[in-house]
Design a protein around this motif. Structure first.
Motif, PDB file in Angstrom:
ATOM      1  N   TYR A 132      55.834 -56.150  35.241  1.00 50.20           N
ATOM      2  CA  TYR A 132      55.987 -55.616  36.850  1.00 50.20           C
ATOM      3  C   TYR A 132      56.358 -54.088  35.849  1.00 50.20           C
ATOM      4  N   LEU A 133      57.047 -53.866  35.139  1.00 52.23           N
ATOM      5  CA  LEU A 133      58.006 -52.763  34.640  1.00 52.23           C
ATOM      6  C   LEU A 133      57.017 -51.999  33.813  1.00 52.23           C
ATOM      7  N   ILE A 134      56.029 -52.730  32.743  1.00 52.55           N
ATOM      8  CA  ILE A 134      55.858 -52.271  31.606  1.00 52.55           C
ATOM      9  C   ILE A 134      54.207 -52.610  31.621  1.00 52.55           C
ATOM     10  N   SER A 135      53.198 -51.154  32.133  1.00 55.76           N
ATOM     11  CA  SER A 135      52.112 -51.992  32.837  1.00 55.76           C
ATOM     12  C   SER A 135      51.488 -51.551  31.232  1.00 55.76           C
ATOM     13  N   ASP A 136      49.606 -52.259  30.913  1.00 57.24           N
ATOM     14  CA  ASP A 136      48.953 -51.888  29.881  1.00 57.24           C
ATOM     15  C   ASP A 136      48.817 -50.393  29.545  1.00 57.24           C
ATOM     16  N   GLU A 137      49.041 -49.807  30.483  1.00 59.72           N
ATOM     17  CA  GLU A 137      48.692 -48.512  30.005  1.00 59.72           C
ATOM     18  C   GLU A 137      49.617 -48.210  29.665  1.00 59.72           C
ATOM     19  N   MET A 138      51.024 -48.499  30.339  1.00 55.57           N
ATOM     20  CA  MET A 138      52.409 -47.520  29.446  1.00 55.57           C
ATOM     21  C   MET A 138      51.994 -47.852  28.085  1.00 55.57           C
ATOM     22  N   ILE A 139      52.089 -49.387  27.656  1.00 56.21           N
ATOM     23  CA  ILE A 139      51.844 -49.579  26.371  1.00 56.21           C
ATOM     24  C   ILE A 139      50.993 -49.385  25.997  1.00 56.21           C
ATOM     25  N   MET A 140      50.004 -48.738  25.724  1.00 53.80           N
ATOM     26  CA  MET A 140      48.866 -48.588  25.324  1.00 53.80           C
ATOM     27  C   MET A 140      48.795 -46.889  24.633  1.00 53.80           C
ATOM     28  N   GLN A 141      49.203 -46.090  26.455  1.00 48.19           N
ATOM     29  CA  GLN A 141      49.172 -44.425  26.347  1.00 48.19           C
ATOM     30  C   GLN A 141      50.671 -44.279  25.879  1.00 48.19           C
ATOM     31  N   SER A 142      51.598 -44.507  26.519  1.00 42.71           N
ATOM     32  CA  SER A 142      53.137 -44.648  26.221  1.00 42.71           C
ATOM     33  C   SER A 142      53.905 -44.823  24.503  1.00 42.71           C
ATOM     34  N   LEU A 143      53.919 -46.387  25.342  1.00 48.16           N
ATOM     35  CA  LEU A 143      55.266 -46.724  24.126  1.00 48.16           C
ATOM     36  C   LEU A 143      54.225 -47.249  22.983  1.00 48.16           C
ATOM     37  N   GLY A 144      53.471 -47.891  22.950  1.00 46.31           N
ATOM     38  CA  GLY A 144      53.022 -48.081  21.738  1.00 46.31           C
ATOM     39  C   GLY A 144      53.037 -47.065  20.656  1.00 46.31           C
ATOM     40  N   PRO A 145      51.995 -45.420  21.164  1.00 47.71           N
ATOM     41  CA  PRO A 145      52.579 -44.139  19.677  1.00 47.71           C
ATOM     42  C   PRO A 145      53.829 -44.017  20.060  1.00 47.71           C
ATOM     43  N   GLN A 146      55.029 -44.049  20.920  1.00 46.81           N
ATOM     44  CA  GLN A 146      55.897 -43.806  20.803  1.00 46.81           C
ATOM     45  C   GLN A 146      57.399 -44.695  19.431  1.00 46.81           C
ATOM     46  N   LEU A 147      56.519 -46.118  19.573  1.00 46.91           N
ATOM     47  CA  LEU A 147      57.111 -46.798  18.264  1.00 46.91           C
ATOM     48  C   LEU A 147      56.676 -46.561  16.785  1.00 46.91           C
ATOM     49  N   VAL A 148      55.325 -45.821  17.748  1.00 42.40           N
ATOM     50  CA  VAL A 148      54.893 -45.710  15.847  1.00 42.40           C
ATOM     51  C   VAL A 148      55.375 -44.059  14.951  1.00 42.40           C
ATOM     52  N   HIS A 149      56.038 -43.066  15.854  1.00 42.87           N
ATOM     53  CA  HIS A 149      56.975 -42.291  14.720  1.00 42.87           C
ATOM     54  C   HIS A 149      58.562 -42.777  14.851  1.00 42.87           C
ATOM     55  N   VAL A 150      58.498 -44.338  15.602  1.00 43.86           N
ATOM     56  CA  VAL A 150      59.994 -44.220  16.313  1.00 43.86           C
ATOM     57  C   VAL A 150      60.068 -44.913  14.424  1.00 43.86           C
ATOM     58  N   VAL A 151      59.083 -46.262  14.242  1.00 47.16           N
ATOM     59  CA  VAL A 151      59.184 -46.606  12.133  1.00 47.16           C
ATOM     60  C   VAL A 151      59.126 -45.456  11.972  1.00 47.16           C
ATOM     61  N   ARG A 152      58.491 -44.822  11.763  1.00 44.61           N
ATOM     62  CA  ARG A 152      57.850 -43.670  10.606  1.00 44.61           C
ATOM     63  C   ARG A 152      59.752 -42.863  10.173  1.00 44.61           C
ATOM     64  N   ASP A 153      59.944 -42.535  11.116  1.00 38.73           N
ATOM     65  CA  ASP A 153      61.480 -41.435  10.909  1.00 38.73           C
ATOM     66  C   ASP A 153      62.270 -42.859  10.240  1.00 38.73           C
ATOM     67  N   ILE A 154      62.211 -44.101  10.523  1.00 41.25           N
ATOM     68  CA  ILE A 154      63.399 -45.296   9.846  1.00 41.25           C
ATOM     69  C   ILE A 154      62.650 -45.281   8.133  1.00 41.25           C
ATOM     70  N   GLU A 155      61.243 -45.839   8.336  1.00 43.63           N
ATOM     71  CA  GLU A 155      60.931 -45.003   6.600  1.00 43.63           C
ATOM     72  C   GLU A 155      61.028 -44.458   5.871  1.00 43.63           C
ATOM     73  N   ALA A 156      60.629 -43.201   6.633  1.00 47.77           N
ATOM     74  CA  ALA A 156      61.244 -41.540   5.345  1.00 47.77           C
ATOM     75  C   ALA A 156      63.213 -41.792   5.386  1.00 47.77           C
ATOM     76  N   THR A 157      63.580 -42.841   5.607  1.00 43.05           N
ATOM     77  CA  THR A 157      65.010 -43.009   5.183  1.00 43.05           C
ATOM     78  C   THR A 157      65.041 -43.862   3.917  1.00 43.05           C
ATOM     79  N   GLY A 158      64.280 -44.081   3.602  1.00 43.17           N
ATOM     80  CA  GLY A 158      64.192 -45.189   2.110  1.00 43.17           C
ATOM     81  C   GLY A 158      64.574 -46.010   2.114  1.00 43.17           C
ATOM     82  N   VAL A 159      64.649 -46.724   3.355  1.00 39.46           N
ATOM     83  CA  VAL A 159      65.158 -48.558   2.917  1.00 39.46           C
ATOM     84  C   VAL A 159      64.545 -48.519   2.644  1.00 39.46           C
TER      85      VAL A 159
END
Length: 264
Positions: A237-264
């Protein structure tokens, strides 16, 4: 899905002489508490693990003496003791990626008003080793140590998608052995998740793990070869399918890439 599963005890069709069966049984017994509740008796443990009752009695006695279990005379049952907590704390405190990833996760959790978790595989589950959420929102609350199923959660699907073909097939074969009638549906959903990852960079679980929860996850590939997964999501009721696909998914990809860029 029963998590008390047989691990490889043979090599090349012969019994592995280096494998300590008694130790494996003791660890399987401890795992039973995380799967079936906090307080268990010898009869419960025998049913869950499939071990003979005399073996269970010896194991519970030994683990109690060592401080990994405590016995309630009133209930005539056992529960995990502080020794297990000490082991878990030692692991999480030395997990460097957890410390590096947390600021990135906290930032997304605050900005997007979602729960953001760092998970790692343990047998046929994904376990939270960190979770960040905005306390002012109704984001999904998952404590460190909480489990998600490998087959139906976004974290489990992302983890599988992040593996090499050979590594993935080994785990899928194990899942098939222990999934019963669920396997055809799970196999199809995992295949779709891998395609989704290759196309979009993330994997979703839209009501699959829980009918009331939408979530998305991205595999986090560490330099030492390990694969973890970072997820985010919340109530439908707070997180719609569209929000997942259009907003949160792409945002999370960038977050993970930023973490990987630190050389963990």
């Amino acid at each position: 899905m029963n998590e008390i599963i047989d691990l490889p005890r043979e090599k090349g069709g012969e019994k592995d002489r280096k494998f300590v069966e008694a130790l494996a049984r003791g660890l399987d017994l401890l795992r039973a508490f995380s799967q079936q509740g906090g307080v268990l008796g010898n009869q419960d443990l025998a049913r869950i693990t499939g071990l003979p009752k005399p073996t269970i009695s010896r194991l519970t006695y030994t683990l109690t003496q060592l401080g990994y279990l405590t016995y309630s005379k009133h209930l005539e049952k056992y529960q995990l003791d502080v020794g297990v907590l000490a082991l878990g704390y030692a692991y999480t405190s030395n997990l460097n990626v957890r410390k590096i990833a947390k600021p990135y996760m906290e930032k997304m959790a605050t900005q997007a008003n979602v729960s953001v978790g760092l998970t790692i595989r343990e047998r046929l589950s994904m376990i939270y080793v960190e979770n960040c959420r905005n306390e002012k929102t109704q984001a999904l609350r998952m404590d460190v140590g909480s489990r998600l199923p490998l087959a139906t959660s976004s974290s489990g699907r992302a983890f599988l998608a992040g593996l090499s073909d050979d590594e993935r097939q080994q785990i899928l074969s194990l899942m098939e052995q222990h999934s019963g009638d669920h396997w055809p549906a799970w196999q199809e959903s995992i295949s779709k998740a891998i395609d989704e990852y290759q196309e979009k960079g993330f994997c979703t679980s839209l009501g699959d793990w829980s009918k009331d929860v939408n979530a998305v996850a991205v595999p986090l590939k560490l330099l030492d070869g390990r694969v973890m997964a970072i997820n985010c999501g919340g109530p439908k009721y707070l997180i719609s399918d569209e929000m997942i696909m259009q907003s949160l998914g792409p945002q999370l990809v960038h977050v993970v890439r930023d973490i990987e860029a630190t050389g963990v």
